[in-house]
Design a protein around this motif. Structure first.
Motif, mmCIF file in Angstrom:
data_model
loop_
_atom_site.group_PDB
_atom_site.id
_atom_site.type_symbol
_atom_site.label_atom_id
_atom_site.label_comp_id
_atom_site.label_asym_id
_atom_site.label_seq_id
_atom_site.Cartn_x
_atom_site.Cartn_y
_atom_site.Cartn_z
ATOM 1 N N TYR A 119 1.179 -1.491 -0.094
ATOM 2 C CA TYR A 119 0.300 0.366 0.064
ATOM 3 C C TYR A 119 0.901 1.615 -0.152
ATOM 4 O O TYR A 119 0.574 2.242 -0.357
ATOM 5 C CB TYR A 119 -1.339 -0.165 1.484
ATOM 6 C CG TYR A 119 -2.197 -0.886 1.344
ATOM 7 C CD1 TYR A 119 -2.949 -0.895 0.222
ATOM 8 C CD2 TYR A 119 -2.528 -2.534 1.309
ATOM 9 C CE1 TYR A 119 -4.003 -1.764 -0.091
ATOM 10 C CE2 TYR A 119 -3.297 -3.144 1.562
ATOM 11 C CZ TYR A 119 -4.334 -3.173 0.793
ATOM 12 O OH TYR A 119 -5.582 -3.362 -0.225
ATOM 13 N N ALA A 120 2.193 1.603 0.370
ATOM 14 C CA ALA A 120 3.114 2.252 0.596
ATOM 15 C C ALA A 120 3.677 2.844 -0.874
ATOM 16 O O ALA A 120 2.892 3.992 -1.670
ATOM 17 C CB ALA A 120 4.061 1.886 1.553
ATOM 18 N N GLY A 123 0.966 4.071 -2.970
ATOM 19 C CA GLY A 123 0.560 5.613 -2.731
ATOM 20 C C GLY A 123 -0.601 6.061 -1.112
ATOM 21 O O GLY A 123 -1.017 7.101 -1.125
ATOM 22 N N ALA A 145 -7.441 5.615 5.865
ATOM 23 C CA ALA A 145 -6.641 5.764 4.401
ATOM 24 C C ALA A 145 -7.676 6.277 3.996
ATOM 25 O O ALA A 145 -8.583 6.192 4.025
ATOM 26 C CB ALA A 145 -5.408 4.659 3.284
ATOM 27 N N ARG A 186 -1.423 5.982 1.811
ATOM 28 C CA ARG A 186 -1.132 6.647 3.246
ATOM 29 C C ARG A 186 -2.091 5.773 3.920
ATOM 30 O O ARG A 186 -3.234 6.339 4.457
ATOM 31 C CB ARG A 186 -0.933 8.071 3.208
ATOM 32 C CG ARG A 186 0.099 8.475 4.598
ATOM 33 C CD ARG A 186 0.378 10.094 4.420
ATOM 34 N NE ARG A 186 0.906 10.417 5.310
ATOM 35 C CZ ARG A 186 1.361 11.020 6.771
ATOM 36 N NH1 ARG A 186 0.502 12.258 5.105
ATOM 37 N NH2 ARG A 186 1.838 11.302 7.663
#
Ligand code: ZN
Length: 97
Positions: free
Chosen positions: A22-23, A26, A38, A28
Protein backbone atom coordinates in the motif's frame (compact mmCIF):
# COMPACT_ATOMS: atom_id res chain seq x y z
CA UNK A 1 1.84 -26.00 -28.31
CA UNK A 2 2.59 -28.82 -25.90
CA UNK A 3 6.31 -28.61 -26.56
CA UNK A 4 6.38 -24.98 -25.49
CA UNK A 5 4.04 -25.38 -22.57
CA UNK A 6 5.48 -23.91 -19.41
CA UNK A 7 3.55 -24.51 -16.20
CA UNK A 8 3.06 -21.30 -14.29
CA UNK A 9 1.34 -20.85 -10.99
CA UNK A 10 0.22 -18.22 -8.60
CA UNK A 11 2.24 -18.25 -5.38
CA UNK A 12 0.57 -16.21 -2.67
CA UNK A 13 3.74 -16.29 -0.56
CA UNK A 14 5.41 -14.05 -3.14
CA UNK A 15 2.90 -11.23 -2.75
CA UNK A 16 4.37 -8.08 -1.18
CA UNK A 17 3.50 -7.47 2.44
CA UNK A 18 0.40 -5.28 2.77
CA UNK A 19 2.31 -2.42 4.44
CA UNK A 20 4.92 -2.34 1.69
CA UNK A 21 2.36 -2.78 -1.06
CA UNK A 22 0.00 0.00 0.00
CA UNK A 23 2.94 2.35 0.61
CA UNK A 24 4.12 1.65 -2.92
CA UNK A 25 0.65 2.42 -4.24
CA UNK A 26 0.71 5.78 -2.46
CA UNK A 27 -2.07 4.80 -0.04
CA UNK A 28 -1.04 6.38 3.23
CA UNK A 29 -2.20 4.35 6.22
CA UNK A 30 -3.15 5.96 9.51
CA UNK A 31 -3.55 4.39 12.92
CA UNK A 32 -1.97 1.62 14.93
CA UNK A 33 -4.43 -1.22 14.91
CA UNK A 34 -4.58 -4.10 12.49
CA UNK A 35 -7.20 -2.19 10.49
CA UNK A 36 -5.67 1.11 9.34
CA UNK A 37 -7.48 4.11 7.92
CA UNK A 38 -6.72 5.77 4.61
CA UNK A 39 -8.24 8.00 1.98
CA UNK A 40 -10.10 5.84 -0.49
CA UNK A 41 -8.39 5.59 -3.88
CA UNK A 42 -11.62 4.51 -5.57
CA UNK A 43 -13.75 7.59 -4.99
CA UNK A 44 -13.13 11.27 -4.18
CA UNK A 45 -12.56 10.97 -0.47
CA UNK A 46 -12.04 13.80 2.00
CA UNK A 47 -12.26 11.85 5.24
CA UNK A 48 -10.56 8.48 5.62
CA UNK A 49 -13.36 6.13 4.56
CA UNK A 50 -10.99 3.39 3.50
CA UNK A 51 -9.76 0.66 5.80
CA UNK A 52 -6.89 -1.75 5.23
CA UNK A 53 -6.00 -4.86 7.20
CA UNK A 54 -2.21 -4.84 7.43
CA UNK A 55 -2.05 -8.57 8.16
CA UNK A 56 -4.14 -9.86 5.26
CA UNK A 57 -4.13 -6.89 2.87
CA UNK A 58 -7.94 -6.89 2.87
CA UNK A 59 -9.56 -3.52 2.19
CA UNK A 60 -12.98 -1.97 2.35
CA UNK A 61 -14.43 1.45 1.86
CA UNK A 62 -17.28 2.50 4.11
CA UNK A 63 -18.38 5.14 1.60
CA UNK A 64 -18.24 3.65 -1.91
CA UNK A 65 -18.31 -0.04 -1.02
CA UNK A 66 -15.01 -1.01 -2.66
CA UNK A 67 -13.72 -4.13 -0.98
CA UNK A 68 -11.44 -7.10 -1.45
CA UNK A 69 -9.56 -9.75 0.44
CA UNK A 70 -5.90 -9.05 -0.28
CA UNK A 71 -3.39 -6.88 -2.12
CA UNK A 72 -4.00 -8.85 -5.30
CA UNK A 73 -7.68 -7.91 -5.25
CA UNK A 74 -6.74 -4.29 -4.69
CA UNK A 75 -4.22 -4.39 -7.54
CA UNK A 76 -6.75 -5.90 -9.93
CA UNK A 77 -9.36 -3.31 -9.09
CA UNK A 78 -7.15 -0.26 -9.08
CA UNK A 79 -5.30 -1.11 -12.28
CA UNK A 80 -8.13 -2.92 -14.08
CA UNK A 81 -6.11 -6.12 -14.38
CA UNK A 82 -7.17 -9.71 -14.64
CA UNK A 83 -6.01 -12.14 -11.96
CA UNK A 84 -3.03 -13.48 -13.86
CA UNK A 85 -1.94 -10.03 -15.01
CA UNK A 86 -2.11 -8.72 -11.46
CA UNK A 87 -0.25 -11.73 -10.06
CA UNK A 88 2.53 -11.24 -12.62
CA UNK A 89 2.66 -7.53 -11.92
CA UNK A 90 3.15 -8.24 -8.22
CA UNK A 91 5.83 -10.87 -8.81
CA UNK A 92 3.63 -13.67 -7.48
CA UNK A 93 3.38 -15.70 -10.67
CA UNK A 94 6.19 -18.22 -10.88
CA UNK A 95 7.27 -21.34 -12.62
CA UNK A 96 6.13 -24.41 -10.79
CA UNK A 97 8.94 -26.38 -9.16
ZN1 ZN B 1 -14.36 4.57 -1.57
Amino acid sequence: MPGNFRPFAFDRRLLPTPVDYYAGEGVRLFGRSVWRDALCPFHPDTTPSFRVNIETGAFRCMACGARGGDVLAFHMRRHALRFIEAAKSLGAWELEP
